[in-house]
Design an enzyme around this catalytic site. Structure first.
Site, PDB file in Angstrom:
ATOM      1  N   GLN A  55       3.539  -5.049   7.165  1.00  0.00           N
ATOM      2  CA  GLN A  55       2.461  -6.012   6.920  1.00  0.00           C
ATOM      3  C   GLN A  55       2.202  -6.836   8.183  1.00  0.00           C
ATOM      4  O   GLN A  55       3.141  -7.300   8.825  1.00  0.00           O
ATOM      5  CB  GLN A  55       2.827  -6.940   5.761  1.00  0.00           C
ATOM      6  CG  GLN A  55       2.933  -6.251   4.416  1.00  0.00           C
ATOM      7  CD  GLN A  55       1.573  -5.878   3.832  1.00  0.00           C
ATOM      8  OE1 GLN A  55       0.530  -6.050   4.461  1.00  0.00           O
ATOM      9  NE2 GLN A  55       1.574  -5.349   2.631  1.00  0.00           N
ATOM     10  N   PHE A  84       5.959   4.744  -2.149  1.00  0.00           N
ATOM     11  CA  PHE A  84       5.200   4.323  -0.960  1.00  0.00           C
ATOM     12  C   PHE A  84       5.861   3.054  -0.390  1.00  0.00           C
ATOM     13  O   PHE A  84       5.196   2.062  -0.103  1.00  0.00           O
ATOM     14  CB  PHE A  84       3.732   4.035  -1.301  1.00  0.00           C
ATOM     15  CG  PHE A  84       3.069   5.074  -2.164  1.00  0.00           C
ATOM     16  CD1 PHE A  84       2.526   6.217  -1.603  1.00  0.00           C
ATOM     17  CD2 PHE A  84       2.991   4.916  -3.534  1.00  0.00           C
ATOM     18  CE1 PHE A  84       1.903   7.177  -2.395  1.00  0.00           C
ATOM     19  CE2 PHE A  84       2.376   5.865  -4.339  1.00  0.00           C
ATOM     20  CZ  PHE A  84       1.831   7.005  -3.767  1.00  0.00           C
ATOM     21  N   GLU A 113       9.261   7.131   0.752  1.00  0.00           N
ATOM     22  CA  GLU A 113       8.222   6.921   1.759  1.00  0.00           C
ATOM     23  C   GLU A 113       8.165   8.161   2.652  1.00  0.00           C
ATOM     24  O   GLU A 113       9.203   8.722   3.005  1.00  0.00           O
ATOM     25  CB  GLU A 113       8.539   5.673   2.592  1.00  0.00           C
ATOM     26  CG  GLU A 113       7.768   5.497   3.863  1.00  0.00           C
ATOM     27  CD  GLU A 113       6.279   5.292   3.633  1.00  0.00           C
ATOM     28  OE1 GLU A 113       5.488   5.916   4.363  1.00  0.00           O
ATOM     29  OE2 GLU A 113       5.926   4.503   2.730  1.00  0.00           O
ATOM     30  N   ASN A 158       2.962   0.831  -3.983  1.00  0.00           N
ATOM     31  CA  ASN A 158       2.196   0.144  -2.941  1.00  0.00           C
ATOM     32  C   ASN A 158       1.502   1.212  -2.109  1.00  0.00           C
ATOM     33  O   ASN A 158       1.863   1.459  -0.952  1.00  0.00           O
ATOM     34  CB  ASN A 158       3.129  -0.718  -2.083  1.00  0.00           C
ATOM     35  CG  ASN A 158       2.376  -1.502  -1.018  1.00  0.00           C
ATOM     36  OD1 ASN A 158       1.188  -1.760  -1.155  1.00  0.00           O
ATOM     37  ND2 ASN A 158       3.056  -1.850   0.055  1.00  0.00           N
ATOM     38  N   CYS A 185      -4.294  -2.722  -1.443  1.00  0.00           N
ATOM     39  CA  CYS A 185      -5.212  -3.279  -0.447  1.00  0.00           C
ATOM     40  C   CYS A 185      -6.637  -2.847  -0.726  1.00  0.00           C
ATOM     41  O   CYS A 185      -7.538  -3.062   0.090  1.00  0.00           O
ATOM     42  CB  CYS A 185      -4.782  -2.861   0.969  1.00  0.00           C
ATOM     43  SG  CYS A 185      -4.749  -1.072   1.213  1.00  0.00           S
TER      44      CYS A 185
END
Length: 226
Positions: A55, A84, A113, A158, A185
């Protein structure tokens, strides 16, 4: 460059030989002995490595992670998946909060991931936190989930801007974890995914202004099985 900029901690070269719209290649050459940058979010150590997602707004990201752990800390959860997972921000915050709230309970976390670099960073964080029942793997999150036969109490997702997609959403309906924590997002793809998660009801939702003075944001929501 290293002589003129001695304050630099990590410097690397990335080789991307393809004439294509691909940001990075597989080959990473480090010019410094140090290969990670350590950041602390709510006393949780996270590590930045080249080719790993992180981030970009640490102040808002700390609030995002803190909200996630506050929402789930007192829920009846022992096993969780972080799909993720990036460098493990959500999974590590939640597992640590659950362990602190229930010191005698065995909390188990699996983080998935695709980026091997991010998985290496997440594994390092778990080791520093002293979390024992944690496993991070470099795999495709959707493929991993579809091959599982055990059901965790919490699934954290995510995903990238495209969302989790109908295939994974329908699988989560069938898998039926008690709770789903969804960070997005892109509220448009998240809305489509929530429409596919027909076995779940929305319990909480919060928007985070991750990118001030732009139209980009992060949304966190908690879903509970009907």
């Amino acid at each position: 460059m290293l002589n003129k900029l001695p304050q630099l901690k990590v410097v690397s070269l990335n080789i991307q030989p393809q004439h294509a719209a691909i940001l990075e290649g597989d080959k990473e050459i480090f010019l410094t002995d140090q290969q990670t940058l350590k950041e602390s979010f709510n006393q949780i150590p996270l590590f930045i490595r080249p080719q790993g997602f992180f981030q970009t707004n640490p102040t808002v990201a700390a609030g995002l992670y803190a909200t996630a752990q506050n929402w789930i800390a007192n829920l009846p959860i022992k096993t969780l998946w972080d799909l993720f997972c990036g460098v493990g921000g959500f999974g590590l915050h939640c597992a640590n909060a659950l362990q602190q709230a229930n010191p005698t309970k065995k909390i188990e976390l699996i983080g998935i991931e695709i980026s091997a670099s991010a998985i290496a960073a997440a594994t390092l964080s778990a080791r520093q936190l002293g979390l024992e029942n944690v496993r991070f793997q470099s795999l495709d999150a959707t493929h991993f989930a579809l091959e599982q036969h055990q059901t965790p109490e919490l699934v954290i997702v995510n995903p990238p801007r495209r969302g989790i997609g109908s295939k994974l959403a329908q699988f989560l309906n069938q898998l039926a974890p008690d709770f789903i924590l969804y960070s997005s997002c892109n509220a448009e793809t998240m809305g489509k995914d929530l429409g596919d998660l027909t076995h779940y009801q929305l319990e909480k939702i919060q928007l985070f202004d991750m990118f001030p003075h732009s139209y980009h944001y992060e949304v966190l929501c908690l879903l509970k099985k009907k």
